[in-house]
Design a protein around this motif. Structure first.
Motif, PDB file in Angstrom:
ATOM      1  N   GLY A   1       0.781  -1.227   0.000  1.00 51.68           N
ATOM      2  CA  GLY A   1       0.000   0.000   0.000  1.00 51.68           C
ATOM      3  C   GLY A   1       0.810   1.273   0.000  1.00 51.68           C
ATOM      4  O   GLY A   1       0.284   2.333   0.312  1.00 51.68           O
ATOM      5  N   GLY A   2       2.088   1.235  -0.387  1.00 52.03           N
ATOM      6  CA  GLY A   2       2.945   2.412  -0.341  1.00 52.03           C
ATOM      7  C   GLY A   2       2.669   3.444  -1.413  1.00 52.03           C
ATOM      8  O   GLY A   2       3.171   4.552  -1.351  1.00 52.03           O
ATOM      9  N   TRP A   3       1.900   3.089  -2.419  1.00 47.79           N
ATOM     10  CA  TRP A   3       1.511   4.056  -3.436  1.00 47.79           C
ATOM     11  C   TRP A   3       0.183   3.632  -4.032  1.00 47.79           C
ATOM     12  O   TRP A   3      -0.259   2.499  -3.876  1.00 47.79           O
ATOM     13  N   ALA A   4      -0.457   4.584  -4.700  1.00 49.13           N
ATOM     14  CA  ALA A   4      -1.734   4.297  -5.351  1.00 49.13           C
ATOM     15  C   ALA A   4      -1.820   5.107  -6.633  1.00 49.13           C
ATOM     16  O   ALA A   4      -1.168   6.141  -6.774  1.00 49.13           O
ATOM     17  N   GLN A   5      -2.633   4.619  -7.550  1.00 52.08           N
ATOM     18  CA  GLN A   5      -2.833   5.321  -8.816  1.00 52.08           C
ATOM     19  C   GLN A   5      -4.322   5.501  -9.061  1.00 52.08           C
ATOM     20  O   GLN A   5      -5.094   4.560  -8.910  1.00 52.08           O
ATOM     21  N   LEU A   6      -4.699   6.723  -9.428  1.00 49.89           N
ATOM     22  CA  LEU A   6      -6.067   7.030  -9.842  1.00 49.89           C
ATOM     23  C   LEU A   6      -6.036   7.390 -11.316  1.00 49.89           C
ATOM     24  O   LEU A   6      -5.083   8.025 -11.782  1.00 49.89           O
ATOM     25  N   GLN A   7      -7.066   6.988 -12.046  1.00 50.28           N
ATOM     26  CA  GLN A   7      -7.197   7.323 -13.460  1.00 50.28           C
ATOM     27  C   GLN A   7      -8.597   7.828 -13.709  1.00 50.28           C
ATOM     28  O   GLN A   7      -9.539   7.440 -13.011  1.00 50.28           O
ATOM     29  N   PRO A   8      -8.734   8.675 -14.734  1.00 45.60           N
ATOM     30  CA  PRO A   8     -10.088   9.104 -15.088  1.00 45.60           C
ATOM     31  C   PRO A   8     -10.919   7.884 -15.488  1.00 45.60           C
ATOM     32  O   PRO A   8     -10.369   6.872 -15.936  1.00 45.60           O
ATOM     33  N   PRO A   9     -12.243   7.959 -15.328  1.00 45.13           N
ATOM     34  CA  PRO A   9     -13.086   6.862 -15.805  1.00 45.13           C
ATOM     35  C   PRO A   9     -12.835   6.615 -17.297  1.00 45.13           C
ATOM     36  O   PRO A   9     -12.342   7.497 -18.007  1.00 45.13           O
ATOM     37  N   GLU A  10     -13.180   5.440 -17.761  1.00 39.45           N
ATOM     38  CA  GLU A  10     -12.903   5.048 -19.142  1.00 39.45           C
ATOM     39  C   GLU A  10     -13.483   6.012 -20.173  1.00 39.45           C
ATOM     40  O   GLU A  10     -12.939   6.157 -21.255  1.00 39.45           O
ATOM     41  N   ASP A  11     -14.593   6.686 -19.862  1.00 48.38           N
ATOM     42  CA  ASP A  11     -15.208   7.589 -20.832  1.00 48.38           C
ATOM     43  C   ASP A  11     -14.645   9.015 -20.767  1.00 48.38           C
ATOM     44  O   ASP A  11     -15.124   9.900 -21.459  1.00 48.38           O
ATOM     45  N   GLU A  12     -13.620   9.236 -19.967  1.00 47.83           N
ATOM     46  CA  GLU A  12     -12.989  10.551 -19.845  1.00 47.83           C
ATOM     47  C   GLU A  12     -11.504  10.433 -20.162  1.00 47.83           C
ATOM     48  O   GLU A  12     -10.922   9.366 -20.069  1.00 47.83           O
ATOM     49  N   THR A  13     -10.910  11.557 -20.526  1.00 50.53           N
ATOM     50  CA  THR A  13      -9.471  11.576 -20.754  1.00 50.53           C
ATOM     51  C   THR A  13      -8.820  12.456 -19.690  1.00 50.53           C
ATOM     52  O   THR A  13      -9.458  13.319 -19.104  1.00 50.53           O
ATOM     53  N   GLY A  14      -7.570  12.234 -19.469  1.00 50.79           N
ATOM     54  CA  GLY A  14      -6.828  13.035 -18.506  1.00 50.79           C
ATOM     55  C   GLY A  14      -5.646  12.263 -17.989  1.00 50.79           C
ATOM     56  O   GLY A  14      -5.470  11.088 -18.289  1.00 50.79           O
ATOM     57  N   PRO A  15      -4.826  12.936 -17.192  1.00 52.93           N
ATOM     58  CA  PRO A  15      -3.636  12.286 -16.644  1.00 52.93           C
ATOM     59  C   PRO A  15      -4.010  11.340 -15.516  1.00 52.93           C
ATOM     60  O   PRO A  15      -5.111  11.388 -14.985  1.00 52.93           O
ATOM     61  N   THR A  16      -3.086  10.480 -15.183  1.00 56.32           N
ATOM     62  CA  THR A  16      -3.256   9.678 -13.977  1.00 56.32           C
ATOM     63  C   THR A  16      -2.692  10.467 -12.806  1.00 56.32           C
ATOM     64  O   THR A  16      -1.890  11.386 -12.973  1.00 56.32           O
ATOM     65  N   ILE A  17      -3.134  10.132 -11.616  1.00 56.10           N
ATOM     66  CA  ILE A  17      -2.577  10.715 -10.402  1.00 56.10           C
ATOM     67  C   ILE A  17      -1.957   9.574  -9.617  1.00 56.10           C
ATOM     68  O   ILE A  17      -2.630   8.593  -9.302  1.00 56.10           O
ATOM     69  N   ASN A  18      -0.671   9.700  -9.340  1.00 59.89           N
ATOM     70  CA  ASN A  18       0.047   8.714  -8.545  1.00 59.89           C
ATOM     71  C   ASN A  18       0.375   9.329  -7.193  1.00 59.89           C
ATOM     72  O   ASN A  18       0.903  10.440  -7.124  1.00 59.89           O
ATOM     73  N   ILE A  19       0.061   8.614  -6.139  1.00 58.01           N
ATOM     74  CA  ILE A  19       0.288   9.093  -4.781  1.00 58.01           C
ATOM     75  C   ILE A  19       1.232   8.125  -4.097  1.00 58.01           C
ATOM     76  O   ILE A  19       0.955   6.930  -4.036  1.00 58.01           O
ATOM     77  N   GLU A  20       2.363   8.647  -3.626  1.00 61.41           N
ATOM     78  CA  GLU A  20       3.327   7.833  -2.905  1.00 61.41           C
ATOM     79  C   GLU A  20       3.389   8.269  -1.462  1.00 61.41           C
ATOM     80  O   GLU A  20       3.294   9.453  -1.158  1.00 61.41           O
TER      81      GLU A  20
END
Length: 115
Positions: A29-48
């Motif tokens: 659990g040292g990091w996580a990644q969020l992505q826009p839903p499949e029907d949206e575009t945008g960057p990912t957010i990575n949290i460490e």
């Protein structure tokens, strides 16, 4: 998914704020990644996770921890977006340098702007 408290808090906050799914969590659990839903575009957010993290001071002040990230989030209704962000766990910064932008702070003090 295993979650560390520090990283999990921020991932959960941005999930609530943006509605983006948490798509991956690293070992232990040292990091996580969020992505826009499949029907949206945008960057990912990575949290460490950084156990030595100190809450940043915004606006920056000499000798204090500065912000290590900054997000600008475009919104249709600024007042509604501020309310939504506060409900998700953000706070509004006391310093607001622009009339049509609201500087918000995530639960760990990272500033982000709603505009």
């Amino acid at each position: 998914m295993p979650r560390s408290t520090i990283r999990g808090e921020l991932a959960d906050f941005y999930h609530r704020l943006l509605g983006w799914p948490i798509v991956d969590v690293g070992p232990k659990g040292g990091w996580a990644q969020l992505q826009p839903p499949e029907d949206e575009t945008g960057p990912t957010i990575n949290i460490e996770e950084d156990r030595a993290h100190r809450r940043p001071i915004w606006p920056s002040q000499p000798g204090h921890q500065t912000a290590t990230m900054h997000l600008d989030i475009g919104v249709d209704d600024l007042d509604a977006a501020v309310t939504w962000a506060i409900e998700a766990g953000a706070t509004q910064s006391e310093h607001q340098p622009q009339q049509n932008v609201r500087v918000m702070l995530d639960p760990h003090g990272h500033p982000f702007c709603l505009s």
